[in-house]
Design a protein around this motif. Sequence first.
Motif, PDB file in Angstrom:
ATOM      1  N   ASP A  58       1.037  -1.135  -0.201  1.00 20.69           N
ATOM      2  CA  ASP A  58      -0.099  -0.024  -0.143  1.00 20.69           C
ATOM      3  C   ASP A  58       0.872   1.324  -0.007  1.00 20.69           C
ATOM      4  O   ASP A  58       2.106   1.345   0.524  1.00 20.69           O
ATOM      5  N   TYR A  59       0.375   2.271  -0.510  1.00 21.50           N
ATOM      6  CA  TYR A  59       1.194   3.486  -0.650  1.00 21.50           C
ATOM      7  C   TYR A  59       0.506   4.881  -0.395  1.00 21.50           C
ATOM      8  O   TYR A  59      -0.849   4.801  -0.659  1.00 21.50           O
ATOM      9  N   ALA A  60       1.224   5.764   0.001  1.00 23.40           N
ATOM     10  CA  ALA A  60       0.525   7.146   0.197  1.00 23.40           C
ATOM     11  C   ALA A  60       0.397   7.547  -1.134  1.00 23.40           C
ATOM     12  O   ALA A  60       0.981   7.331  -2.165  1.00 23.40           O
ATOM     13  N   ASP A  61      -0.771   8.377  -1.386  1.00 25.41           N
ATOM     14  CA  ASP A  61      -1.157   8.928  -2.567  1.00 25.41           C
ATOM     15  C   ASP A  61       0.172   9.711  -3.193  1.00 25.41           C
ATOM     16  O   ASP A  61      -0.110   9.683  -4.682  1.00 25.41           O
ATOM     17  N   SER A  62       0.796  10.344  -2.461  1.00 25.14           N
ATOM     18  CA  SER A  62       1.753  11.234  -3.097  1.00 25.14           C
ATOM     19  C   SER A  62       2.992  10.493  -3.835  1.00 25.14           C
ATOM     20  O   SER A  62       3.835  11.110  -4.522  1.00 25.14           O
ATOM     21  N   VAL A  63       2.850   9.143  -3.339  1.00 29.98           N
ATOM     22  CA  VAL A  63       3.952   8.628  -4.052  1.00 29.98           C
ATOM     23  C   VAL A  63       3.389   7.404  -5.163  1.00 29.98           C
ATOM     24  O   VAL A  63       4.382   6.843  -5.583  1.00 29.98           O
ATOM     25  N   LYS A  64       2.234   7.285  -5.126  1.00 28.29           N
ATOM     26  CA  LYS A  64       1.670   6.137  -6.024  1.00 28.29           C
ATOM     27  C   LYS A  64       2.206   6.437  -7.360  1.00 28.29           C
ATOM     28  O   LYS A  64       2.158   7.564  -7.964  1.00 28.29           O
ATOM     29  N   GLY A  65       2.590   5.254  -7.917  1.00 27.35           N
ATOM     30  CA  GLY A  65       2.990   5.455  -9.517  1.00 27.35           C
ATOM     31  C   GLY A  65       4.538   5.723  -9.557  1.00 27.35           C
ATOM     32  O   GLY A  65       5.132   5.574 -10.455  1.00 27.35           O
ATOM     33  N   ARG A  66       5.083   6.354  -8.438  1.00 26.76           N
ATOM     34  CA  ARG A  66       6.689   6.709  -8.488  1.00 26.76           C
ATOM     35  C   ARG A  66       7.448   5.858  -7.520  1.00 26.76           C
ATOM     36  O   ARG A  66       8.703   5.716  -7.899  1.00 26.76           O
ATOM     37  N   PHE A  67       6.951   5.180  -6.483  1.00 18.12           N
ATOM     38  CA  PHE A  67       7.539   4.418  -5.416  1.00 18.12           C
ATOM     39  C   PHE A  67       7.367   3.030  -5.587  1.00 18.12           C
ATOM     40  O   PHE A  67       5.931   2.726  -5.828  1.00 18.12           O
ATOM     41  N   THR A  68       7.999   2.128  -5.095  1.00 18.61           N
ATOM     42  CA  THR A  68       7.890   0.738  -5.426  1.00 18.61           C
ATOM     43  C   THR A  68       8.581   0.223  -4.077  1.00 18.61           C
ATOM     44  O   THR A  68       9.597   0.345  -3.984  1.00 18.61           O
ATOM     45  N   ILE A  69       7.625  -0.644  -3.112  1.00 21.36           N
ATOM     46  CA  ILE A  69       8.071  -1.213  -1.994  1.00 21.36           C
ATOM     47  C   ILE A  69       8.171  -2.751  -2.326  1.00 21.36           C
ATOM     48  O   ILE A  69       7.035  -3.368  -3.147  1.00 21.36           O
ATOM     49  N   SER A  70       9.324  -3.136  -1.843  1.00 22.81           N
ATOM     50  CA  SER A  70       9.468  -4.802  -2.167  1.00 22.81           C
ATOM     51  C   SER A  70      10.250  -5.254  -0.722  1.00 22.81           C
ATOM     52  O   SER A  70      10.710  -4.593  -0.133  1.00 22.81           O
ATOM     53  N   VAL A  78      13.815  -4.913   3.435  1.00 22.51           N
ATOM     54  CA  VAL A  78      12.837  -4.237   2.739  1.00 22.51           C
ATOM     55  C   VAL A  78      13.300  -3.200   1.842  1.00 22.51           C
ATOM     56  O   VAL A  78      14.383  -2.487   2.237  1.00 22.51           O
ATOM     57  N   TYR A  79      12.862  -2.827   0.711  1.00 24.81           N
ATOM     58  CA  TYR A  79      13.532  -1.815  -0.109  1.00 24.81           C
ATOM     59  C   TYR A  79      12.278  -0.936  -0.648  1.00 24.81           C
ATOM     60  O   TYR A  79      11.059  -1.383  -0.428  1.00 24.81           O
ATOM     61  N   LEU A  80      12.742   0.079  -1.126  1.00 31.47           N
ATOM     62  CA  LEU A  80      11.981   1.283  -1.422  1.00 31.47           C
ATOM     63  C   LEU A  80      12.423   1.895  -2.719  1.00 31.47           C
ATOM     64  O   LEU A  80      13.558   2.426  -2.386  1.00 31.47           O
ATOM     65  N   GLN A  81      11.936   1.636  -3.717  1.00 31.94           N
ATOM     66  CA  GLN A  81      12.607   2.139  -5.014  1.00 31.94           C
ATOM     67  C   GLN A  81      11.758   3.306  -5.315  1.00 31.94           C
ATOM     68  O   GLN A  81      10.486   3.368  -5.380  1.00 31.94           O
ATOM     69  N   MET A  82      12.487   4.318  -5.421  1.00 30.62           N
ATOM     70  CA  MET A  82      12.017   5.620  -5.321  1.00 30.62           C
ATOM     71  C   MET A  82      12.446   6.322  -6.748  1.00 30.62           C
ATOM     72  O   MET A  82      13.415   6.507  -7.271  1.00 30.62           O
ATOM     73  N   ASN A  83      11.534   6.541  -7.759  1.00 31.13           N
ATOM     74  CA  ASN A  83      11.647   7.102  -9.092  1.00 31.13           C
ATOM     75  C   ASN A  83      10.895   8.472  -9.285  1.00 31.13           C
ATOM     76  O   ASN A  83      10.162   8.891  -8.702  1.00 31.13           O
ATOM     77  N   SER A  84      11.454   9.407 -10.356  1.00 29.25           N
ATOM     78  CA  SER A  84      10.751  10.545 -10.405  1.00 29.25           C
ATOM     79  C   SER A  84      10.596  11.120  -9.195  1.00 29.25           C
ATOM     80  O   SER A  84       9.691  11.889  -9.009  1.00 29.25           O
ATOM     81  N   LEU A  85      11.564  11.506  -8.543  1.00 30.66           N
ATOM     82  CA  LEU A  85      11.798  11.988  -7.180  1.00 30.66           C
ATOM     83  C   LEU A  85      11.405  13.614  -7.367  1.00 30.66           C
ATOM     84  O   LEU A  85      12.042  14.340  -8.528  1.00 30.66           O
ATOM     85  N   LYS A  86      10.831  14.211  -6.357  1.00 31.79           N
ATOM     86  CA  LYS A  86      10.458  15.494  -6.492  1.00 31.79           C
ATOM     87  C   LYS A  86      10.934  16.291  -5.302  1.00 31.79           C
ATOM     88  O   LYS A  86      11.308  15.681  -4.273  1.00 31.79           O
ATOM     89  N   LEU A  87      11.046  17.503  -5.346  1.00 33.31           N
ATOM     90  CA  LEU A  87      11.612  18.309  -4.037  1.00 33.31           C
ATOM     91  C   LEU A  87      10.916  17.904  -2.750  1.00 33.31           C
ATOM     92  O   LEU A  87      11.402  17.942  -1.916  1.00 33.31           O
ATOM     93  N   GLU A  88       9.554  17.811  -2.866  1.00 41.80           N
ATOM     94  CA  GLU A  88       9.001  17.455  -1.782  1.00 41.80           C
ATOM     95  C   GLU A  88       8.947  15.982  -1.203  1.00 41.80           C
ATOM     96  O   GLU A  88       8.574  15.716   0.072  1.00 41.80           O
ATOM     97  N   ASP A  89       9.815  15.264  -1.963  1.00 43.32           N
ATOM     98  CA  ASP A  89      10.224  14.189  -1.286  1.00 43.32           C
ATOM     99  C   ASP A  89      11.198  14.029  -0.210  1.00 43.32           C
ATOM    100  O   ASP A  89      11.566  12.974   0.398  1.00 43.32           O
TER     101      ASP A  89
END
Length: 120
Positions: A58-70, A78-89
């Motif tokens: 499950d994901y916060a709305d603000s990161v859906k489609g950009r972050f992947t947890i596995s 546990v991993y967190l792949q963070m793509n298309s990072l924004k300043l607010e991240d």
Amino acid sequence: QVQLVESGGGLVQAGGSLRLSCAASGPFLRINAMGWYRQVAGKQSEVVATIGSGGYSDYADSVKGRFTISRDNAKNTVYLQMNSLKLEDTSVYYCNVNVWLTPMSQRDDWGQGTQVTVAS
């Protein structure tokens, strides 16, 4: 005591990617849910993503489609792949795990936190 070691934070340009890792060790029977949270100084922490023992995430709305947890259960990681990072991240990211210490007791533990800074 459960120990969590985080790695992978750092400085990245907006639009870039980072991968966080969190490895758990210690005297536990097995791990239940694992997750990532983040907190900016002076603000409340927020859940970023969680993943259950069966793999449901499950994901916060603000990161859906950009972050992947596995998770890799063999490595208790546990991993967190963070793509298309924004300043607010930009934040300190903490991993959290819930473990079975015994067949009758569970415990929550937190990593030490890793700084993620996204620059323009």
